[in-house]
Design a protein around this motif. Structure first.
Motif, PDB file in Angstrom:
ATOM      1  N   PRO A   1       0.035  46.667 -28.214  1.00 39.11           N
ATOM      2  CA  PRO A   1      -0.053  47.217 -26.855  1.00 39.11           C
ATOM      3  C   PRO A   1       1.314  47.636 -26.326  1.00 39.11           C
ATOM      4  O   PRO A   1       2.342  47.455 -26.980  1.00 39.11           O
ATOM      5  CB  PRO A   1      -0.639  46.056 -26.046  1.00 39.11           C
ATOM      6  N   TRP A   2       1.323  48.157 -25.103  1.00 42.18           N
ATOM      7  CA  TRP A   2       2.520  48.752 -24.505  1.00 42.18           C
ATOM      8  C   TRP A   2       3.763  47.877 -24.676  1.00 42.18           C
ATOM      9  O   TRP A   2       3.777  46.699 -24.337  1.00 42.18           O
ATOM     10  CB  TRP A   2       2.280  49.020 -23.025  1.00 42.18           C
ATOM     11  N   HIS A   3       4.823  48.503 -25.221  1.00 47.00           N
ATOM     12  CA  HIS A   3       6.096  47.809 -25.409  1.00 47.00           C
ATOM     13  C   HIS A   3       7.220  48.845 -25.408  1.00 47.00           C
ATOM     14  O   HIS A   3       6.995  50.025 -25.676  1.00 47.00           O
ATOM     15  CB  HIS A   3       6.095  47.004 -26.715  1.00 47.00           C
TER      16      HIS A   3
ATOM     17  N   GLY B   1       2.719  42.103 -32.408  1.00 47.83           N
ATOM     18  CA  GLY B   1       1.876  42.780 -31.429  1.00 47.83           C
ATOM     19  C   GLY B   1       0.972  41.795 -30.718  1.00 47.83           C
ATOM     20  O   GLY B   1       1.395  40.714 -30.286  1.00 47.83           O
TER      21      GLY B   1
ATOM     22  N   GLN C   1       2.381  52.513 -27.179  1.00 44.03           N
ATOM     23  CA  GLN C   1       1.476  51.578 -27.831  1.00 44.03           C
ATOM     24  C   GLN C   1       0.932  52.223 -29.103  1.00 44.03           C
ATOM     25  O   GLN C   1       0.816  53.446 -29.199  1.00 44.03           O
ATOM     26  CB  GLN C   1       0.325  51.167 -26.907  1.00 44.03           C
TER      27      GLN C   1
END
Length: 303
Positions: free
Chosen positions: A57-59, A18, A104
């Protein structure tokens, strides 16, 4: 009945993921056939907020399912479909990424700043790789627990066990996911269907897992001139145990008892093309997923 042999016992490896989360990885990004249908298993346990608060976070995800089990602290989550929520201590989230999702996950510690949970990745068969994304958020109060006469406790998260059925359903690999505590000195056998690939992850205490080559489980012996019993071949904290074929797993708990996850599932036995959080069957499908991410078509419209 046949006891599954212990193929391997290995410690989880410290890993950074992350935005800088310190965790321990029991397996992942290696041979995907080793524990098919499972791809990756992480233990995120920390006593210091600075080791996990930056989170994940955003993935993207496509072609897999992620299973998050929180023991302590909380995890806030949000996704590209507008879903939001918070996983509390004791709760489970089973996310079927399917055709594609961006999300996320942000962990937070308990009152003492501690966080502990696990994430397991399960593969999807080719016929379900592009299925619609789906969530199952399960509060801890919904997870049945069975307590045997000897004090053994089993939380049934997925699958059927000892007359109880876990609340998560409709999973492609027909998995069984159990959280087990065996009290000090107790020897216990657990039945697992022969067709399942199985592993245990010991995260508290210690125990010796019997081997098929010695079904009687020569795990204890008396000290010379004494009455105390020694536990041999202990598998302790943050240890992965891989099992071979058979229909039983036997464990002898150590002096403080042993707590472990016992997880099994039906192998998918299909080709795997894997890049980070995206797992498909062919390189062409993987390249298509990369193009979809670049041109903004990764998320399929909902109907």
């Amino acid at each position: 009945m046949s006891i599954r042999p212990t193929l391997e016992a290995r410690k989880a490896i410290p890993t950074l993921e992350g935005a800088g989360v310190k965790l321990h990885r029991a397996f992942g990004f290696q041979d995907p056939s080793e524990l098919d249908p499972f791809l990756l298993f992480d233990d995120f346990r920390n006593d210091r907020p600075q080791d996990f608060e930056r989170g994940f976070p955003w993935h993207p995800h496509r072609g897999i399912e992620t299973i998050t089990y929180v023991l302590d602290g909380t995890v806030e989550h949000a996704d590209s479909l507008g879903n939001t929520g918070t996983l509390q201590a004791g709760s489970v989230q089973w996310m079927t990424a399917g055709s594609g999702i961006l999300h996320q996950e942000m962990p937070h510690g308990n009152a003492n700043g501690q966080m502990h949970g696990f994430q397991l990745w399960g593969n999807l068969p080719s016929a379900l790789k592009m299925t619609a994304p789906r969530y199952q958020d399960i509060d801890g109060t919904q997870i049945p627990e069975v307590i045997d006469d000897d004090g053994t406790r089993v939380k049934v998260i997925v699958g059927a066990f000892w007359g109880k059925t876990g609340p998560v359903d409709g999973i492609a690999a027909d998995p069984q996911y159990l959280d087990i505590f065996v009290p000090a000195g107790v020897r216990k056998t657990f039945r697992i269907d022969t067709y399942r690939r199985a592993f245990a992850y010991v995260f508290d205490g210690a125990g010796a897992f019997a081997d098929a080559s010695a079904p009687s489980g020569v795990l204890l012996e008396k000290e010379v001139g004494g009455e105390e019993l020694n536990i041999r071949d202990l598998s302790g904290n943050r240890t992965l145990i891989r099992f071979g074929t058979g229909d039983e797993v036997t464990v002898q708990a150590g002096p403080d008892g042993v707590r472990f996850l016992l997880i099994s599932g039906a192998p998918i036995a299909e080709p795997v093309a894997w890049h980070g959080p995206i797992v498909m069957n062919t390189q062409a499908e993987l390249e298509q997923a990369m193009r979809d991410l670049q041109n903004g078509t990764f998320i399929q419209p909902t109907h």
